[in-house]
Design an enzyme around this catalytic site. Structure first.
Site, PDB file in Angstrom:
ATOM      1  N   LYS A   1       5.294   4.517  -1.364  1.00 44.28           N
ATOM      2  CA  LYS A   1       5.544   5.987  -1.679  1.00 44.28           C
ATOM      3  C   LYS A   1       7.199   6.322  -1.130  1.00 44.28           C
ATOM      4  O   LYS A   1       7.743   6.892  -1.836  1.00 44.28           O
ATOM      5  CB  LYS A   1       4.777   6.944  -0.800  1.00 44.28           C
TER       6      LYS A   1
ATOM      7  N   PHE B   1       0.874  -1.243   0.030  1.00 40.03           N
ATOM      8  CA  PHE B   1       0.096  -0.129  -0.156  1.00 40.03           C
ATOM      9  C   PHE B   1       1.017   1.302  -0.102  1.00 40.03           C
ATOM     10  O   PHE B   1       1.915   1.440  -0.844  1.00 40.03           O
ATOM     11  CB  PHE B   1      -1.138   0.112   1.128  1.00 40.03           C
ATOM     12  N   SER B   2       0.561   2.305   0.842  1.00 43.92           N
ATOM     13  CA  SER B   2       1.382   3.636   0.690  1.00 43.92           C
ATOM     14  C   SER B   2       2.744   3.423   1.111  1.00 43.92           C
ATOM     15  O   SER B   2       3.519   4.568   1.176  1.00 43.92           O
ATOM     16  CB  SER B   2       0.507   4.566   1.306  1.00 43.92           C
ATOM     17  N   ALA B   3       3.338   2.351   1.938  1.00 39.91           N
ATOM     18  CA  ALA B   3       4.668   2.260   2.231  1.00 39.91           C
ATOM     19  C   ALA B   3       5.448   2.275   0.604  1.00 39.91           C
ATOM     20  O   ALA B   3       6.532   2.649   0.623  1.00 39.91           O
ATOM     21  CB  ALA B   3       4.903   1.048   2.821  1.00 39.91           C
TER      22      ALA B   3
END
Length: 440
Positions: A156, A152-154
């Site tokens: 980024k 998921f947003s890790a």
């Protein structure tokens, strides 16, 4: 009205589990274990145990607990090759005393053990590195050492680190407007935002990163990225680039922190434009191969083959640990300087605390955001990659510790997990530092 109705379909899918409180009987960690529930077992699996993209089950709890480890079977993806070299070493020095470490969750006067926290936060897999050695490693449900899990947003933090490398090399100018590199976005809300404002998420755009309520923005983003099923009659953008063109400015940039995944997708496009290579190739060449990763990773992609830079990376627990350890060591790992030391130092110094405080993250006082990393500003100098449902790469330089966590709970937002996970991480750091001082 039509757009809102279309968006409601996905918002219902994503948020169908959010009213559920963690630990609720029948939906707690044990009873929703994906292996125990038997998802996708059989040839073919029974209808009530089948998970498909078209149904949206991959975004619903408890089905999501199986899906996060099997996105390649549900969505189109592209490889991040590890190359042909040997995997870099991660020595084992397993300890038996970690599970009994205790701490006080934020807002509670009832102690909790590390082992209890794993259960309370629906942990799928977790690993602790201390001084470069694995001192703790656990896999639950359908997870194994070679099983990838969605970041998921890790994700980024990988994308942001690549962009920062290109800035350091002079291939990107952090003060330049996005339109210099992507003129097609000149009339969008990103056109006059600078590269640094994108990196630090200080853009002011008409987009809300919410997973519940009446906002349709995240639903539209998901449709464009081909991350969720489009409802019948959908007529919006069918790829990320066309979706990004539709986002308008809401005011001047550079005045506050506002978390929005679309900023990271802009970074993914910037990386591809200035290198002439897709994001997955740059990640492979610049990070995956130099770190000596053991397994290939993968990105989910849209209909144009564009990687979802803000949340589509899947990788294994140990490979994630290699990345975290490299960041702890100032960009050096596997016998080479993979990321310039100056890049890591810039991330660790953090961003504007006042901008961050205005965003209202109650469990993150005194934190900031820099280069797509969350910076703690505590005495240990900790910083972290974070993703919804509890994904984390938590780096504590003072404790010489890295914690990698994969999870899949019934709450989308990390605000439900931070009161337990953050003090647990600090308790482990304190334990390791205390033991280390005693041994010397």
């Amino acid at each position: 009205m039509k757009k809102l109705c279309l968006a409601t379909a996905l918002l219902t899918t994503i948020t169908s589990f959010t009213p559920t409180m963690a630990g609720e009987p029948g939906r707690d960690n044990s009873s929703t274990d994906p292996a125990r529930m038997g998802w996708m077992k059989g040839s073919p699996p029974p209808a009530d145990k089948t998970i498909t993209f078209e149904s949206g089950d991959h975004l619903r709890f408890p089905q999501i607990r199986w899906a996060v480890a099997h996105y390649r079977e549900l969505l189109p993806t592209v490889d991040v090759p590890r190359g042909h070299g040997p995997a870099s070493a991660l020595p084992l020095a397993l300890r038996e005393d970690i599970d009994d470490v205790t701490f006080l969750p934020i807002g509670s006067d009832k102690p909790m053990t590390w082992a209890q926290s794993l259960d309370a936060n629906y942990t799928d897999a977790i690993l602790i590195l201390h001084q470069g050695r694995i001192v703790y490693e656990r896999y639950f449900g359908v997870m194994t050492p070679d099983q990838p899990h969605l970041n998921f947003s890790a994700t980024k933090s990988y994308t942001g680190t690549l962009a920062a490398i290109l800035i350091e090399e002079g291939k990107l100018d952090e003060t330049a407007p996005i339109s210099r590199y992507i003129p097609e976005l000149k009339d969008s809300g990103f056109g006059n935002a600078t590269v640094r404002q994108i990196l630090d998420m200080t853009t002011n755009i008409a987009y809300s990163e919410t997973y519940a309520g009446n906002s349709a923005d995240f639903a539209r983003y998901t449709y464009a990225a081909k991350f969720g099923p489009r409802p019948k009659g959908y007529e919006g953008p069918t790829n990320l680039f066309d979706f990004l063109k539709t986002i308008k400015a809401a005011g001047p940039h550079g005045q506050h922190f506002s978390y929005a995944s679309v900023n990271t997708d802009i970074l993914g496009l910037l990386i591809a434009r200035v290198t002439g290579k897709p994001l997955q190739t740059v990640l492979s060449e610049r990070i995956w191969q130099p770190l000596g990763m053991k397994n290939d990773a993968s990105f989910t992609i849209d209909e144009q083959g564009t990687a979802m830079a803000g949340g589509g990376l899947s990788s294994t627990l140990r490979d994630q640990a290699r990345f975290g350890e490299m960041m702890r060591l100032g960009g050096k790992f596997n016998g080479r300087q993979v990321v310039p030391e100056s890049v890591v130092a810039d991330i660790r110094k953090g961003g504007n605390k006042d901008y961050f405080a205005a965003a209202g993250y109650k469990a993150l006082p005194n934190w900031s955001y820099r280069g797509q990393w969350w910076v703690n500003h505590n005495a240990d100098g900790a910083f972290s990659a974070r993703g919804v449902l509890g994904q984390a790469i938590y780096v504590d330089p003072k404790a010489e510790m890295v914690i990698i966590r994969f999870a899949s709970g019934p709450q989308w937002s990390n605000s439900f997990y931070d009161p337990t996970t953050l003090p647990a991480y600090q308790a482990i750091a304190d334990k390791l530092m205390e033991d280390n001082s005693r041994s010397h």
